[in-house]
Design a protein around this motif. Structure first.
Motif, PDB file in Angstrom:
ATOM      1  N   VAL A 124       0.874  -1.458  -0.128  1.00 36.80           N
ATOM      2  CA  VAL A 124      -0.185  -0.390   0.342  1.00 36.80           C
ATOM      3  C   VAL A 124       0.558   1.112  -0.075  1.00 36.80           C
ATOM      4  N   ILE A 125       0.740   2.278  -1.239  1.00 36.65           N
ATOM      5  CA  ILE A 125       1.719   3.539  -0.859  1.00 36.65           C
ATOM      6  C   ILE A 125       0.136   5.167  -1.334  1.00 36.65           C
ATOM      7  N   VAL A 126       0.418   5.415  -0.244  1.00 36.00           N
ATOM      8  CA  VAL A 126       0.244   6.604   0.573  1.00 36.00           C
ATOM      9  C   VAL A 126       0.740   8.431  -0.342  1.00 36.00           C
ATOM     10  N   PHE A 127      -0.448   8.590  -1.191  1.00 35.33           N
ATOM     11  CA  PHE A 127       0.236   9.836  -1.013  1.00 35.33           C
ATOM     12  C   PHE A 127      -0.258  11.261  -0.934  1.00 35.33           C
ATOM     13  N   VAL A 128       0.581  11.740   0.009  1.00 31.49           N
ATOM     14  CA  VAL A 128      -0.399  13.275   0.516  1.00 31.49           C
ATOM     15  C   VAL A 128       0.784  14.129  -0.087  1.00 31.49           C
ATOM     16  N   GLY A 129       0.044  14.673  -1.262  1.00 34.44           N
ATOM     17  CA  GLY A 129       0.654  16.290  -1.820  1.00 34.44           C
ATOM     18  C   GLY A 129       2.633  15.739  -2.688  1.00 34.44           C
ATOM     19  N   ASP A 130       3.184  16.175  -1.804  1.00 37.94           N
ATOM     20  CA  ASP A 130       4.577  15.469  -1.974  1.00 37.94           C
ATOM     21  C   ASP A 130       4.869  14.177  -2.189  1.00 37.94           C
ATOM     22  N   ALA A 131       4.353  14.424  -0.871  1.00 30.35           N
ATOM     23  CA  ALA A 131       5.060  13.288   0.830  1.00 30.35           C
ATOM     24  C   ALA A 131       4.248  11.486   0.206  1.00 30.35           C
TER      25      ALA A 131
END
Length: 133
Positions: free
Chosen positions: A121-128
């Motif tokens: 599972v990969i989570v993208f929050v803005g550029d993070a």
């Protein structure tokens, strides 16, 4: 993408797929509103939208096992599968929501699901970018 639309699900006022992902065919960067989107209503060019947009359905629309809390308009997250990867795009206006319950527990469960060896599972929050362990 061979996805089946859940009979009781609809996009409603959610337009996160018009904001969160990058869409090369429209020169739309991630986390920016598509110029063709009417927020809360949908796509102005729906009949001529790019194939990528035509083919895309978020996990909320295809997985009847997800409860109402996963409705993107409520969770502020858009989730989809790409092979072994579960991708979570988080609305940058709600950057911590994926760490809260019931979301954190479910994301961790998916990351450790024994039925799919190698799933992650990969989570993208803005550029993070975060990998759920």
């Amino acid at each position: 993408m061979n996805q089946t639309l859940s009979a009781d699900r609809a996009c409603g006022t959610c337009t996160l797929c018009c904001r969160l992902p990058d869409i090369d065919a429209l020169a739309k960067p991630a986390n920016a509103w598509c110029e063709n989107c009417v927020e809360g209503r949908g796509c102005r060019i729906y009949e001529r939208r790019p194939q990528l947009c035509r083919d895309f359905l978020c996990l909320w629309m295809t997985d009847e096992g997800l409860g109402p809390e996963w409705d993107p308009a409520r969770s502020h997250m858009m989730i989809y599968r790409q092979g072994l990867q579960i991708t979570v795009l988080v609305d940058p206006d709600f950057p911590e929501i994926w760490k809260r319950e019931p979301y954190a527990q479910q994301l961790s469960r998916w990351a450790h699901e024994p039925t799919t060896a190698g799933q992650y599972v990969i989570v993208f929050v803005g550029d993070a970018v975060f990998k759920v362990d």
